[in-house]
Scaffold this motif. Structure first.
Motif, PDB file in Angstrom:
ATOM      1  N   ILE A 166     -22.603  -1.407  -9.961  1.00  0.00           N
ATOM      2  CA  ILE A 166     -24.046  -1.374 -10.220  1.00  0.00           C
ATOM      3  C   ILE A 166     -24.315  -1.526 -11.715  1.00  0.00           C
ATOM      4  CG2 ILE A 166     -24.485   0.049  -8.187  1.00  0.00           C
ATOM      5  CD1 ILE A 166     -24.930   2.445  -9.983  1.00  0.00           C
ATOM      6  N   GLN A 170     -29.688   0.169 -12.136  1.00  0.00           N
ATOM      7  CA  GLN A 170     -29.316   0.852 -10.893  1.00  0.00           C
ATOM      8  C   GLN A 170     -28.702   2.223 -11.173  1.00  0.00           C
ATOM      9  OE1 GLN A 170     -26.948  -2.530  -9.693  1.00  0.00           O
ATOM     10  NE2 GLN A 170     -28.291  -2.945  -7.952  1.00  0.00           N
ATOM     11  N   LYS A 173     -31.544   4.380 -11.614  1.00  0.00           N
ATOM     12  CA  LYS A 173     -32.104   4.638 -10.278  1.00  0.00           C
ATOM     13  C   LYS A 173     -31.295   5.711  -9.552  1.00  0.00           C
ATOM     14  CE  LYS A 173     -34.716   3.665  -6.602  1.00  0.00           C
ATOM     15  NZ  LYS A 173     -34.003   4.214  -5.453  1.00  0.00           N
ATOM     16  N   TYR A 220     -38.683   0.018 -10.324  1.00  0.00           N
ATOM     17  CA  TYR A 220     -38.787   1.193  -9.457  1.00  0.00           C
ATOM     18  C   TYR A 220     -39.955   2.109  -9.794  1.00  0.00           C
ATOM     19  CZ  TYR A 220     -34.032  -0.366  -8.416  1.00  0.00           C
ATOM     20  OH  TYR A 220     -32.949  -1.122  -8.077  1.00  0.00           O
TER      21      TYR A 220
END
Length: 224
Positions: A166, A170, A173, A220
């Motif tokens: 990732i 990410q 996240k 996000y």
């Protein structure tokens, strides 16, 4: 080997973004988690203070092992105050922030530490997707080292790399999903120049971290 909730794990823990994210990832996956940090007289030694503070505040057993010999063996921009971190990497050379043998030694010593406690699970925050020119962050290196440690100690270790595939957005996240975004953002030290939180905004580590956070926000946070 399947992750068992009643098993223990040792996390290679620097106090930076990636290893702290992995520390809380491990807390979700294993019954007991022990953090192990290394003092190799690194220039950004404040990371060890961050590591100690995080472990104390959030209830992790924490050990700091002396690896000062590595400093003697590998002079570079992370171990010498008179060597500045390269802002740009030359195509045919490793970045001068690469410490020869660091992850190999870290994993070897953590494995020895783990075996004495009958622990088989090791967690490390290396990532091939965010590969910064470091050969010891590659998946092939981790798999090879895992096999070597098993053979060397006649013991079945399992090395977990939650961040391997990732990118930094990410990774942010993952911290968000784990409920530790503010901890990672404010209490960790990733900066090669030893500045906590957002860092110097100039070294390669800070630029990578900052770009990843902006991408994370756009993908996000701004959707919520």
């Amino acid at each position: 080997m399947d992750i068992m909730n009643n098993e223990k794990a040792v996390v290679v823990f620097s106090g930076g973004q990636d290893s702290t994210t992995c520390l809380f990832w491990a807390k979700k996956k294993f019954k007991e988690v022990i953090a192990v940090s290394f003092d190799y007289n690194q220039k950004h030694k404040l990371e060890l203070e961050c590591a100690k503070k995080i472990c104390k505040e959030y209830g992790f057993e924490h050990h700091i092992l002396d690896l000062s010999l590595l400093n003697q063996l590998a002079p570079n921009s992370l171990t010498r105050v008179d060597i500045k971190v390269d802002k740009k990497q030359e195509d045919d050379k490793l970045p001068n922030s690469f410490v020869d043998g660091r992850n190999l030694l870290f994993l070897s010593f953590v494995a020895i530490f783990a075996k004495q406690r009958n622990i088989r699970n090791i967690v490390t925050g290396v990532s091939e997707s965010d590969f910064s020119g470091y050969p010891d962050c590659r998946d092939v290196f981790i798999k090879s080292t895992n096999v070597t440690l098993n053979l060397a100690m006649d013991y079945q270790f399992e090395i977990y790399t939650p961040l391997m595939w990732i990118n930094k957005a990410q990774t942010w996240k993952m911290a968000y999903d784990l409920g530790v975004l503010d901890i990672i953002k404010n209490e960790t030290l990733t900066c090669y120049n030893g500045i906590k939180g957002e860092g110097c905004n100039d070294c390669p580590a800070c630029k990578l971290r900052s770009r990843g956070y902006l991408e994370f926000e756009n993908l996000y946070l701004n959707k919520n």
